[in-house]
Every structure is written in structure tokens, then in C-alpha cells.
Scaffold this motif. Structure first.
Motif, PDB file in Angstrom:
ATOM      1  N   ILE A  30      33.704  36.098  39.462  1.00 44.75           N
ATOM      2  CA  ILE A  30      34.114  37.305  39.807  1.00 44.75           C
ATOM      3  C   ILE A  30      34.935  37.587  41.382  1.00 44.75           C
ATOM      4  N   LEU A  31      33.990  36.967  42.412  1.00 47.85           N
ATOM      5  CA  LEU A  31      34.932  37.307  43.562  1.00 47.85           C
ATOM      6  C   LEU A  31      36.334  35.965  43.858  1.00 47.85           C
ATOM      7  N   ASP A  32      36.148  34.978  42.646  1.00 46.64           N
ATOM      8  CA  ASP A  32      37.144  33.873  43.182  1.00 46.64           C
ATOM      9  C   ASP A  32      38.446  34.826  42.505  1.00 46.64           C
ATOM     10  N   ASN A  33      38.357  35.703  41.310  1.00 44.05           N
ATOM     11  CA  ASN A  33      39.296  35.947  40.397  1.00 44.05           C
ATOM     12  C   ASN A  33      40.269  37.737  40.892  1.00 44.05           C
ATOM     13  N   LEU A  34      39.042  38.515  41.735  1.00 44.06           N
ATOM     14  CA  LEU A  34      39.340  39.655  41.869  1.00 44.06           C
ATOM     15  C   LEU A  34      40.418  40.213  42.350  1.00 44.06           C
ATOM     16  N   PRO A  35      41.415  40.253  42.092  1.00 45.28           N
ATOM     17  CA  PRO A  35      42.577  40.963  43.039  1.00 45.28           C
ATOM     18  C   PRO A  35      42.276  41.752  44.243  1.00 45.28           C
ATOM     19  N   GLU A  36      43.200  41.529  45.158  1.00 43.81           N
ATOM     20  CA  GLU A  36      43.062  42.256  46.672  1.00 43.81           C
ATOM     21  C   GLU A  36      42.979  43.511  46.470  1.00 43.81           C
ATOM     22  N   GLY A  37      42.094  44.796  47.651  1.00 44.21           N
ATOM     23  CA  GLY A  37      42.086  45.725  47.230  1.00 44.21           C
ATOM     24  C   GLY A  37      40.728  46.293  46.646  1.00 44.21           C
ATOM     25  N   MET A 136      43.398  43.114  36.311  1.00 50.72           N
ATOM     26  CA  MET A 136      44.602  44.221  36.658  1.00 50.72           C
ATOM     27  C   MET A 136      43.847  44.311  37.955  1.00 50.72           C
ATOM     28  N   ASN A 137      45.494  44.836  38.807  1.00 53.11           N
ATOM     29  CA  ASN A 137      44.747  44.765  40.281  1.00 53.11           C
ATOM     30  C   ASN A 137      44.498  46.636  40.514  1.00 53.11           C
ATOM     31  N   VAL A 138      44.501  46.872  41.658  1.00 50.23           N
ATOM     32  CA  VAL A 138      44.124  47.930  41.524  1.00 50.23           C
ATOM     33  C   VAL A 138      44.790  49.166  41.521  1.00 50.23           C
ATOM     34  N   ASN A 139      45.853  48.623  41.665  1.00 47.43           N
ATOM     35  CA  ASN A 139      47.281  50.235  41.273  1.00 47.43           C
ATOM     36  C   ASN A 139      47.551  50.268  39.545  1.00 47.43           C
ATOM     37  N   GLU A 140      47.520  49.204  39.151  1.00 48.70           N
ATOM     38  CA  GLU A 140      47.224  49.858  37.643  1.00 48.70           C
ATOM     39  C   GLU A 140      45.940  50.140  37.088  1.00 48.70           C
ATOM     40  N   TRP A 141      44.692  49.597  37.621  1.00 47.03           N
ATOM     41  CA  TRP A 141      43.911  50.096  37.259  1.00 47.03           C
ATOM     42  C   TRP A 141      43.503  51.737  37.842  1.00 47.03           C
ATOM     43  N   ILE A 142      43.590  52.319  39.181  1.00 38.39           N
ATOM     44  CA  ILE A 142      44.124  53.801  39.562  1.00 38.39           C
ATOM     45  C   ILE A 142      45.137  54.543  38.025  1.00 38.39           C
ATOM     46  N   GLN A 143      46.391  53.694  37.768  1.00 35.68           N
ATOM     47  CA  GLN A 143      46.868  54.344  37.047  1.00 35.68           C
ATOM     48  C   GLN A 143      46.638  54.350  35.840  1.00 35.68           C
TER      49      GLN A 143
END
Length: 151
Positions: A30-37, A136-143
Motif C-alpha cells: 500500500i505505502l509503495d503505491n499510495l498516491p501523494e496526499g 485513484m488519487n486524492v482529488n479523484e477520491w474527493i470528487q
């Protein structure tokens, strides 16, 4: 099972010995692939991956004082649980994952709405979990959250 702990290090220290290496390996993927943010924390007695308040001040609609949850990893009584809210909120992501899982692992996928249950280490598609985490990045998840879950 929820553990009454305050840190990831403490969580890992209370995981039953027979599950500890598996949880640590999944966490590393998870940590190796977790998008920034996203931020790793303890949330609801599990290792959580959240959108912190400094990025999303509104927090989680059910409890605004909590950061917005995205994923979690937990040692449960009879399995290891990997929770990914994107699978619950995005049918295309769910369809992709279930198809890829069936091509990777020959046993039936044991899954709830957002929880994937792993009872044996050989049933864990570590590479696929890493790919899922990165999709999925942070902005995509929030949206997605605001469009589907918050309303």
C-alpha cells in the motif's frame, strides 16, 4: 476486530503473530503505491489511509472531526481485511478489480461492498492490490465522494 491503539507501530505490535508478516507485507505494498496526499493513520481501530483535514477540511460526513477515509487494513478474527472505498463508489473500478482478481487468483473473491477478505496468504494478489491502490488519487477520491457518497 478493532484494536485500541494510537499508532501504526502499536497496531502492528498487537496483530496476532500468524498474521503479522502478512499485514506488514500488505502495508508495504500500500505505502509503495499510495498516491501523494493520502495519509496513513489509525482510524476506527485499523490502519487507515485518509484524506487529511488540511486537504479536505469538511472531513467525513458521518463524523466531520474525522479525516475523510479512503482505505483501511485490518487483522480481523478470521481474515485480513482490506477496505477500499473507491471500489464501493466506482463501478468501473470494481469491475476492473473483480476481473483482474479472477485472472490472478483462482479462488473465489471474498468481498463485501468495500471489504476484501483474505483468509490465506496465497489468496492475496499483492501486485494487483498495489495497482488498485495507485488507481485513484486524492482529488479523484474527493470528487467521487462528493458526487456519490456525501450526497
Amino acid at each position: 476486530m478493532q484494536y485500541n491503539v494510537n499508532s501504526v507501530k502499536e497496531y502492528l505490535s498487537v496483530v496476532p503473530e500468524e498474521k503479522q508478516k502478512i499485514v506488514e507485507r500488505l502495508r508495504a505494498v500500500i505505502l509503495d503505491n499510495l498516491p501523494e496526499g493520502f495519509e496513513e493513520t489509525i482510524q476506527y481501530g485499523m490502519i487507515g489511509y485518509v484524506v487529511p483535514h488540511q486537504t479536505y477540511p469538511s472531513g467525513y460526513h458521518c463524523k466531520p472531526s474525522d479525516p475523510l477515509p479512503f482505505m483501511a487494513l485490518a487483522s480481523q478474527k478470521n481474515h485480513i481485511g482490506f477496505y477500499h472505498m473507491g471500489l464501493y463508489a466506482d463501478k468501473n473500478l470494481l469491475d476492473w478489480f473483480t476481473k483482474e482478481y479472477s485472472l490472478t487468483i483462482k479462488t473465489k473473491l471474498d468481498m463485501g461492498k468495500s471489504c476484501i477478505r483474505f483468509k490465506k496468504e496465497e489468496q492475496i494478489p499483492f501486485r494487483l492490490i498495489g495497482e488498485l491502490v495507485s488507481k485513484m488519487n486524492v482529488n479523484e477520491w474527493i470528487q467521487l465522494y462528493e458526487e456519490n457518497i456525501k450526497s
